[in-house]
Write a protein that holds these residues in place. Structure first.
Motif, PDB file in Angstrom:
ATOM      1  N   ILE A  89     -13.362   2.160   1.452  1.00 21.66           N
ATOM      2  CA  ILE A  89     -12.126   1.427   1.192  1.00 21.66           C
ATOM      3  C   ILE A  89     -11.677   0.773   2.487  1.00 21.66           C
ATOM      4  O   ILE A  89     -11.642   1.395   3.556  1.00 21.66           O
ATOM      5  N   GLY A  90     -11.422  -0.487   2.418  1.00 22.18           N
ATOM      6  CA  GLY A  90     -10.943  -1.185   3.590  1.00 22.18           C
ATOM      7  C   GLY A  90      -9.437  -1.026   3.754  1.00 22.18           C
ATOM      8  O   GLY A  90      -8.723  -0.581   2.854  1.00 22.18           O
ATOM      9  N   GLU A  91      -8.981  -1.432   4.942  1.00 20.27           N
ATOM     10  CA  GLU A  91      -7.543  -1.281   5.236  1.00 20.27           C
ATOM     11  C   GLU A  91      -6.697  -2.129   4.296  1.00 20.27           C
ATOM     12  O   GLU A  91      -5.668  -1.677   3.790  1.00 20.27           O
ATOM     13  N   GLU A  92      -7.156  -3.337   4.016  1.00 18.82           N
ATOM     14  CA  GLU A  92      -6.381  -4.221   3.132  1.00 18.82           C
ATOM     15  C   GLU A  92      -6.313  -3.661   1.722  1.00 18.82           C
ATOM     16  O   GLU A  92      -5.272  -3.692   1.072  1.00 18.82           O
ATOM     17  N   THR A  93      -7.423  -3.075   1.269  1.00 18.84           N
ATOM     18  CA  THR A  93      -7.453  -2.472  -0.067  1.00 18.84           C
ATOM     19  C   THR A  93      -6.536  -1.254  -0.112  1.00 18.84           C
ATOM     20  O   THR A  93      -5.822  -1.019  -1.102  1.00 18.84           O
ATOM     21  N   ALA A  94      -6.553  -0.456   0.931  1.00 17.65           N
ATOM     22  CA  ALA A  94      -5.695   0.730   0.990  1.00 17.65           C
ATOM     23  C   ALA A  94      -4.222   0.346   0.943  1.00 17.65           C
ATOM     24  O   ALA A  94      -3.408   0.971   0.250  1.00 17.65           O
ATOM     25  N   VAL A  95      -3.881  -0.720   1.691  1.00 16.07           N
ATOM     26  CA  VAL A  95      -2.479  -1.180   1.675  1.00 16.07           C
ATOM     27  C   VAL A  95      -2.098  -1.646   0.285  1.00 16.07           C
ATOM     28  O   VAL A  95      -0.998  -1.389  -0.225  1.00 16.07           O
ATOM     29  N   GLY A  96      -3.018  -2.309  -0.392  1.00 18.44           N
ATOM     30  CA  GLY A  96      -2.746  -2.757  -1.764  1.00 18.44           C
ATOM     31  C   GLY A  96      -2.510  -1.592  -2.698  1.00 18.44           C
ATOM     32  O   GLY A  96      -1.642  -1.639  -3.583  1.00 18.44           O
ATOM     33  N   ALA A  97      -3.304  -0.520  -2.507  1.00 14.79           N
ATOM     34  CA  ALA A  97      -3.121   0.667  -3.349  1.00 14.79           C
ATOM     35  C   ALA A  97      -1.758   1.312  -3.106  1.00 14.79           C
ATOM     36  O   ALA A  97      -1.088   1.768  -4.038  1.00 14.79           O
ATOM     37  N   MET A  98      -1.338   1.350  -1.834  1.00 14.84           N
ATOM     38  CA  MET A  98      -0.029   1.933  -1.514  1.00 14.84           C
ATOM     39  C   MET A  98       1.094   1.101  -2.133  1.00 14.84           C
ATOM     40  O   MET A  98       2.062   1.637  -2.671  1.00 14.84           O
ATOM     41  N   LYS A  99       0.935  -0.227  -2.076  1.00 10.46           N
ATOM     42  CA  LYS A  99       1.955  -1.095  -2.680  1.00 10.46           C
ATOM     43  C   LYS A  99       2.003  -0.914  -4.195  1.00 10.46           C
ATOM     44  O   LYS A  99       3.047  -1.064  -4.830  1.00 10.46           O
ATOM     45  N   ALA A 100       0.834  -0.610  -4.773  1.00 10.58           N
ATOM     46  CA  ALA A 100       0.779  -0.424  -6.230  1.00 10.58           C
ATOM     47  C   ALA A 100       1.426   0.884  -6.667  1.00 10.58           C
ATOM     48  O   ALA A 100       1.681   1.082  -7.862  1.00 10.58           O
ATOM     49  N   GLY A 101       1.669   1.799  -5.731  1.00 11.14           N
ATOM     50  CA  GLY A 101       2.350   3.035  -6.098  1.00 11.14           C
ATOM     51  C   GLY A 101       1.696   4.293  -5.629  1.00 11.14           C
ATOM     52  O   GLY A 101       2.237   5.403  -5.816  1.00 11.14           O
ATOM     53  N   ALA A 102       0.499   4.175  -4.990  1.00  8.16           N
ATOM     54  CA  ALA A 102      -0.140   5.375  -4.455  1.00  8.16           C
ATOM     55  C   ALA A 102       0.675   5.898  -3.278  1.00  8.16           C
ATOM     56  O   ALA A 102       1.308   5.132  -2.543  1.00  8.16           O
TER      57      ALA A 102
END
Length: 644
Positions: A89-102
């Motif tokens: 998982i890349g950093e940008e993908t991880a940030v997207g997951a956090m924004k989605a609610g993770a």
């Protein structure tokens, strides 16, 4: 910290799921339950059927993903710690997951971060839930408070420290002149309050100054001009720092309560005055018995031409007038004897009307307003006529220049709402007698005192002040109620309410005529703790030729009876004696003298003695004061007849 969470693992690889579980156990966690899902449908089913406390999801799977799992959780309405675990998982993908609610993301090659992340998220979710519970409790509390404030009969306002109205319930506009919506945000002292006059004492000032509740009772005038008695209470409010931030003001309409309290006070006062009047009348009757009795003795002994005869007659007449006053006092104290019969008041009032015109003068028009379907009452016709007479005379005196007097009757029902503001009145059906005049009327202070003995508004020497007090006593003795409606300059109406009955009452049985005794010379025992009356009765009876045994207390009477050899034909005894009442004394004396008759005397009435349980109905009784001739006649009649 919960060490046994229920864990749902979103993972298509069973080995990777077991790896996560092993890491949990290494960190001190032993899941109470766990399961693995890797499709949206499975996840929905598991979320629906079970209660989970933690979700750990792989980021990417062939048929599912962490982002899709987040959406399923949100659709289910749950707020659970959601941690993403991924191998790539890349950093940008991880940030997207956090924004989605993770809540966090963990790399599979760095699972040592899993335990701290779980601990942090479990703590945070508990904090969020506590906050939500507190917010829900606050909303519920505020709703209960709002419902309470909006539905109570009290008037409630919340003020800040500058006396600005922050909140007000809708009920309060019945008292305050301003409307609720207009009062919010206004300074309370700018409102139309107390008929446009600032309240002389605001409890809120005291509450904020002292930090303690304060209250005052006062009268205000509503916007419609109605005078209202209110109790105003103020409770200080405080901020988190303990400083006063304002106050809550509660205004309660106590008009009805104050009225009822006044009715109770008035009833208690009248009851106390009644007892006093009865006691005074009793004592006066004892004194008047001696005055009238000895005046009678002197009149029998003095020649008619003796210059002292006229003076004794004047004494006797004055005593008779005094005796009339004591009878009125006894009527007020409800101690008179009543001859109760079932009555139709309409013919009684019509007959009274015929004789009334000659009593009150031609300049007063007398009218009737009688209900043709009037119910019956149980009453003493003579006493009811006395009520009518006293009320008519009062009405006449209130109309010196003439006017109109109306006597009316009606069937009425006194409801609970009315009687709960009246002391000693029962709800039910009544017959109403009303006597109205067009005279000067009365103010409140006069109305509150008119039933008290000796209270009069007439000139000195024009009235005794016992007329309405006598009416009050008679009405109460009939278990009725009386009220006066009057205002200055508007005349007056007196309403008398007597309990209604539907059936004819049984008339009193005839008194059985005793048989004659036939003895020529008789012995009478006289017992009275007042030595003057005892000696008076002895002297009167001795003049009639009787043998008299005289005693001033029960012990003396019992001793005299024991020492007396012959019969005792009659006991003449006061009812109230020291240490023993007259009826008990008679029973003790009758043990030796069973043929002895008894005549009771008292300054109280027979009705009072019967109600007190001292005297039996049908007993022979002589009311004080009495004349020498009346005493002699009663004793002679009893001795000529059989048992009393």
């Amino acid at each position: 910290m919960n060490k046994t969470p229920r864990v749902l693992i979103v993972e298509d690889s069973e080995d990777d799921a077991l790896l996560v579980l092993r890491e949990l156990r290494k960190g001190g966690y032993e899941p109470a339950a766990f399961d693995r899902v890797y499709t949206a449908d499975d996840m929905r089913a598991k979320l629906r059927d079970h209660s989970w406390e933690l979700i750990i999801a792989d980021f990417a799977m062939p048929a599912f993903s962490a982002l899709a799992a987040l959406k399923v959780m949100e659709e289910s309405g749950l707020d659970l710690p959601f941690i993403v675990v991924s191998g790539t998982i890349g950093e940008e993908t991880a940030v997207g997951a956090m924004k989605a609610g993770a809540h966090d993301y963990i790399m599979k090659d760095n699972l040592k971060r899993l335990i701290p992340a779980i601990e942090r998220e479990l703590r945070e979710v508990e904090v969020r839930r506590e906050r939500l519970r507190a917010e829900q409790a606050l909303r519920e509390s505020e709703e209960r408070y709002r419902c309470l404030v909006e539905n109570v009969d009290f008037k409630v306002r919340l003020m800040d420290i500058d006396y600005t109205v922050v909140m007000a319930n809708a009920v309060h506009n019945e008292i305050f002149a301003s409307r609720v919506e207009e009062s919010i945000g206004q300074e309370c002292h700018r409102e139309l309050w107390n008929g446009g006059i600032i309240c002389p004492f605001c409890p809120g000032i005291s509450a904020m100054a002292t930090g303690k509740p304060s209250e005052v009772e006062t009268e205000i005038v509503t916007e419609s001009g109605i005078h209202v008695e209110v109790r105003i209470q103020a409770f200080p409010t405080f901020g988190e720092d303990g400083e006063v931030t304002g106050f809550i003001e509660i205004v309660e309409d106590i008009t009805e309560r104050k009225y009822f309290e006044e009715q109770l006070r008035q009833a208690a006062k009248m009851e106390a005055i009644g007892r006093l009047a009865g006691g005074v009348a009793h004592d006066f009757n004892n004194l008047l018995t001696a005055v009238i009795g000895y005046a009678n003795v002197l009149l029998h002994e003095l020649p008619k031409e003796d210059p002292l005869t006229d003076k004794v007659l004047q004494i006797n007449r004055a005593a008779e007038r005094a005796a009339k006053l004591t009878r009125q006092l006894l009527a007020f104290g409800r101690k008179e004897v009543l001859e109760m019969k079932t009555l139709d008041l309409n013919p009684l009032i019509s007959d009274f009307h015929k004789i009334l015109n000659g009593l009150i003068g031609a300049d007063i028009e007398v009218m009737e307003a009688l209900d043709p379907d009037l119910g019956q009452v149980r009453g003493d016709a003579g006493r009811i006529e006395q009520i009518l007479l006293n009320l008519a005379v009062n009405a006449r005196d209130a109309m010196p220049a003439g006017g109109k007097l109306t006597m009316g009757t009606a069937n009425v029902v006194l409801e609970e709402d009315y009687v709960r503001t009246q002391a000693h009145v029962r709800p039910g059906r009544y017959v109403q007698i009303s006597v109205s005049d067009t005279g000067a009327g009365m103010d409140f202070e006069t109305r509150s005192k008119v039933f008290e003995p000796f209270f009069t508004t007439k000139e000195k020497g024009k009235g005794t002040g016992l007329g309405l007090s006598t009416v009050f006593g008679i009405v109460r003795q009939h278990e009725g109620h009386i009220e006066i409606q009057s205002e200055p300059g508007c005349g007056a109406t007196v309403n008398v309410y007597l309990p209604r009955v539907d059936e004819d009452g049984d008339e009193s049985p005839p008194v059985q005529v005793p048989v004659a005794s036939g003895r020529e010379r008789d012995t009478v025992m006289v017992v009275d703790d007042d030595i003057i009356i005892s000696n008076l009765c002895t002297e009167i009876l001795q003049l009639q030729g009787y043998t008299v045994l005289n005693a001033t207390e029960p012990a003396m009477a019992l001793d005299a009876a024991m020492r007396h050899d012959g019969p005792i034909d009659l006991l003449l005894t006061d009812l109230i004696l020291p240490g023993m009442d007259g009826t008990t004394l008679y029973r003790k004396l009758a043990e030796k003298h069973p043929e002895m008759k008894v005549l009771y005397v008292s300054g109280y009435t027979a009705n009072w003695a019967i109600n007190q349980g001292i005297l039996r109905k049908g007993s022979r009784f002589l009311q004080k004061p009495f004349t020498a001739d009346l005493l002699s006649a009663r004793v002679r009649d009893m001795l000529r007849q059989g048992t009393a």
